[in-house]
Design a protein around this motif. Structure first.
Motif, PDB file in Angstrom:
ATOM      1  N   PHE A 398       0.873  -1.171   0.000  1.00 48.25           N
ATOM      2  CA  PHE A 398       0.000   0.000   0.000  1.00 48.25           C
ATOM      3  C   PHE A 398       0.907   1.217   0.000  1.00 48.25           C
ATOM      4  N   ASP A 399       0.988   1.891  -1.137  1.00 50.76           N
ATOM      5  CA  ASP A 399       1.987   2.932  -1.319  1.00 50.76           C
ATOM      6  C   ASP A 399       1.346   4.307  -1.310  1.00 50.76           C
ATOM      7  N   THR A 400       1.697   5.115  -0.308  1.00 45.99           N
ATOM      8  CA  THR A 400       1.161   6.467  -0.211  1.00 45.99           C
ATOM      9  C   THR A 400       2.184   7.387   0.447  1.00 45.99           C
ATOM     10  N   PRO A 401       2.273   8.635  -0.023  1.00 49.88           N
ATOM     11  CA  PRO A 401       3.129   9.596   0.671  1.00 49.88           C
ATOM     12  C   PRO A 401       2.483  10.146   1.936  1.00 49.88           C
ATOM     13  N   HIS A 402       1.185   9.886   2.102  1.00 48.84           N
ATOM     14  CA  HIS A 402       0.488  10.354   3.304  1.00 48.84           C
ATOM     15  C   HIS A 402      -0.855   9.641   3.402  1.00 48.84           C
ATOM     16  N   ASN A 403      -1.124   9.015   4.547  1.00 50.49           N
ATOM     17  CA  ASN A 403      -2.456   8.468   4.783  1.00 50.49           C
ATOM     18  C   ASN A 403      -3.294   9.523   5.504  1.00 50.49           C
ATOM     19  N   GLN A 404      -4.423   9.110   6.083  1.00 48.76           N
ATOM     20  CA  GLN A 404      -5.290  10.088   6.744  1.00 48.76           C
ATOM     21  C   GLN A 404      -4.589  10.783   7.902  1.00 48.76           C
ATOM     22  N   GLU A 405      -3.603  10.109   8.498  1.00 41.69           N
ATOM     23  CA  GLU A 405      -2.888  10.672   9.647  1.00 41.69           C
ATOM     24  C   GLU A 405      -1.539  11.269   9.256  1.00 41.69           C
ATOM     25  N   GLY A 406      -1.281  11.356   7.947  1.00 47.09           N
ATOM     26  CA  GLY A 406      -0.039  11.962   7.483  1.00 47.09           C
ATOM     27  C   GLY A 406       1.149  11.038   7.440  1.00 47.09           C
ATOM     28  N   ARG A 407       0.953   9.760   7.644  1.00 47.53           N
ATOM     29  CA  ARG A 407       2.076   8.814   7.635  1.00 47.53           C
ATOM     30  C   ARG A 407       2.431   8.414   6.204  1.00 47.53           C
ATOM     31  N   ASP A 408       3.715   8.184   5.995  1.00 44.07           N
ATOM     32  CA  ASP A 408       4.282   7.950   4.667  1.00 44.07           C
ATOM     33  C   ASP A 408       4.759   6.503   4.544  1.00 44.07           C
ATOM     34  N   SER A 409       4.161   5.753   3.602  1.00 46.87           N
ATOM     35  CA  SER A 409       4.597   4.372   3.362  1.00 46.87           C
ATOM     36  C   SER A 409       5.321   4.235   2.027  1.00 46.87           C
ATOM     37  N   SER A 410       5.601   5.328   1.344  1.00 47.44           N
ATOM     38  CA  SER A 410       6.176   5.248   0.002  1.00 47.44           C
ATOM     39  C   SER A 410       7.537   4.565   0.036  1.00 47.44           C
ATOM     40  N   VAL A 411       7.769   3.702  -0.959  1.00 47.97           N
ATOM     41  CA  VAL A 411       9.000   2.917  -0.977  1.00 47.97           C
ATOM     42  C   VAL A 411      10.219   3.760  -1.314  1.00 47.97           C
ATOM     43  N   ASP A 412      10.018   4.953  -1.859  1.00 49.68           N
ATOM     44  CA  ASP A 412      11.139   5.827  -2.196  1.00 49.68           C
ATOM     45  C   ASP A 412      11.268   6.985  -1.211  1.00 49.68           C
ATOM     46  N   ALA A 413      10.855   6.764   0.029  1.00 52.65           N
ATOM     47  CA  ALA A 413      10.966   7.812   1.041  1.00 52.65           C
ATOM     48  C   ALA A 413      12.417   8.223   1.252  1.00 52.65           C
ATOM     49  N   THR A 414      13.342   7.269   1.096  1.00 51.12           N
ATOM     50  CA  THR A 414      14.772   7.561   1.119  1.00 51.12           C
ATOM     51  C   THR A 414      15.423   6.797  -0.028  1.00 51.12           C
ATOM     52  N   PRO A 415      16.567   7.261  -0.526  1.00 50.72           N
ATOM     53  CA  PRO A 415      17.247   6.520  -1.593  1.00 50.72           C
ATOM     54  C   PRO A 415      17.601   5.097  -1.178  1.00 50.72           C
ATOM     55  N   ASP A 416      18.021   4.902   0.074  1.00 53.34           N
ATOM     56  CA  ASP A 416      18.377   3.565   0.544  1.00 53.34           C
ATOM     57  C   ASP A 416      17.153   2.657   0.580  1.00 53.34           C
ATOM     58  N   ALA A 417      16.008   3.212   0.976  1.00 57.61           N
ATOM     59  CA  ALA A 417      14.781   2.407   0.997  1.00 57.61           C
ATOM     60  C   ALA A 417      14.414   1.948  -0.411  1.00 57.61           C
TER      61      ALA A 417
END
Length: 439
Positions: A398-417
């Motif tokens: 489930f890929d999102t830069p922000h859910n309803q609470e502002g949390r980020d699950s995006s796989v490219d949040a960091t280059p290492d990730a």
């Protein structure tokens, strides 16, 4: 010191050579199952960048406290452990081994998901979309953004460097028929065929009313059946009201008891089937949240083996220490010090439903500014541990830069990730071809 005879020294040398060769074979076999990261080999993937596109913010929000469970001091500050051994966190990471396969479970694999099917060929989807070997790899892209759909999917595939076998989308109410034209195009893209995973949440009537035959809902289901029969004969994953635990109200007459949910789900599936829709592959999707799963009513939500093909669950890892912080084993078998009798979702599902393939229908790692390296390490743990959970046959991010609470699950949040996720997606166990899927 007495010198060994030449013949004895020669025999000793041959023995050492044989032992070394056997160890190399064993190490390579182990690495094949878990990927090159097991060996610590060097090498990095190129990072896909997009000019002018800002990096998604890392909200660093604290993970939620578990209701009714007192916090335990001394939460770990390190990243996830490779072994899944419990730490001092109040959220009790599990140490128990996954449940052993039960009777009639041979179709779901042995101690590890195989990397080749019985014929020696590549892994392919088969009956009820269960892969002949390996684990399906999928995504719900662009969630909570305006870029959902084909654009978000292609963007996700480009940055992660691989094709997604499963595309997850969401529908609600009685106005829009599905699969939509856009979803059908995604599934049928030449040379890049995908399995649709469509999530439908009823609206306008209680679960109890739908189970009794609510006229508006039934009329929609009849239109939906005609639409599917005409427009989309291929098999697709289908669930009704995922994560319904949040809406259970066990008061008599509420219309939202666990039993009402089971009856509603049965009614929806049986009505569609009665109108000739035989290409639904049904997934019961739970919210793997311990305060819900450990309730006395939880088992009453099950609609029955005859209408459920797969068991799914949604679960997320938190990068900040506390509830939900740990490795992949903790994600699949999350426990709680306040609910000591709950064995963890994977253990529960394999014990209660040993013949059902399991799907992690939503998963991800919430980012943290204070612990930015956790996400990449977690992806590496998935590669090392997935073989310990043979009943998992699909992972859908489930890929999102922000859910309803502002949390980020995006796989490219960091280059290492992103590098770690790209390597994870290339492991042999996640290479499953989408075969022609007519029932």
């Amino acid at each position: 010191m007495r010198r060994r005879p030449h013949r004895t020294r020669l025999l000793h040398l041959v023995t050492l050579t044989a032992i070394f060769a056997m160890s190399v074979v064993a190490t390579v076999s182990w690495a094949w199952t878990g990927g090159v990261d097991q060996l610590g080999l060097p090498g990095e993937d190129p990072i896909v960048t997009y000019p002018g596109r800002a990096q998604p913010p890392l909200p660093g929000a604290r993970p939620p406290a578990e209701p009714g469970v007192p916090a335990v001091p001394g939460a770990p500050t390190a990243g996830p452990s490779a072994s899944g051994v419990p730490g001092p966190s109040g959220s009790a990471t599990p140490s128990a081994a996954p449940a052993r396969p039960g009777p009639g479970q041979t179709a779901l694999g042995g101690p590890r998901p195989a990397l080749r099917d019985r014929s020696g060929g590549r892994c392919r989807t088969g009956r009820k979309l269960v892969p002949s070997c390996g684990v399906l790899w999928g995504v719900a892209p662009g969630a909570f953004t305006d870029a959902r759909g084909r654009r978000a999917l292609h963007d996700f595939e480009r940055k992660t460097g691989r094709h997604q076998a499963v595309y997850h989308a969401y529908h609600k109410g009685t106005r829009q028929l599905f699969p939509t034209e856009a979803e059908r195009a995604i599934a049928r893209e030449p040379g890049r065929e995908r399995i649709l995973f469509l999530n439908w949440k009823p609206a306008g009537a209680t679960w109890a009313q739908i189970a009794r035959g609510d006229r508006t809902t039934d009329a929609f289901l009849d239109r939906l059946a005609r639409h599917i029969d005409k427009e989309y004969p291929e098999q697709f994953f289908f669930t009704v009201h995922h994560e319904a635990e949040d809406n259970v109200r066990e008061e008599k007459g509420s219309g939202y008891t666990a039993g009402d949910y089971a009856a509603m789900y049965r009614h929806v599936v049986r009505r569609l089937r009665a109108h000739g829709v035989d290409n639904l592959v049904t997934v019961l999707v739970h919210m793997a949240y311990v305060p819900h799963t450990s309730k006395s009513w939880f088992d009453k939500m099950y609609p029955g083996d005859d209408v459920i093909d797969w068991i799914g669950f949604d679960t997320y890892a938190y990068s900040d220490p506390g509830y939900g912080h740990g490795d992949f084993a903790e994600l699949l078998n999350r426990q709680s010090s306040g609910r000591p009798n709950w064995p963890g979702f994977y253990n529960w599902a394999t014990a209660e439903h040993p013949d059902k393939p399991l799907m992690v229908a939503e998963w991800g790692v919430w980012s943290s500014r204070r612990n930015p390296g956790h996400k990449a390490e977690f992806y590496r743990e998935v590669g090392r541990q997935i073989g310990n959970f043979p009943n998992i046959r699909a992972l859908v991010h489930f890929d999102t830069p922000h859910n309803q609470e502002g949390r980020d699950s995006s796989v490219d949040a960091t280059p290492d990730a992103l590098r770690a996720y790209r390597k994870l997606g290339r492991l042999p166990i996640f290479q499953v071809d989408v075969a022609p899927s007519l029932p």
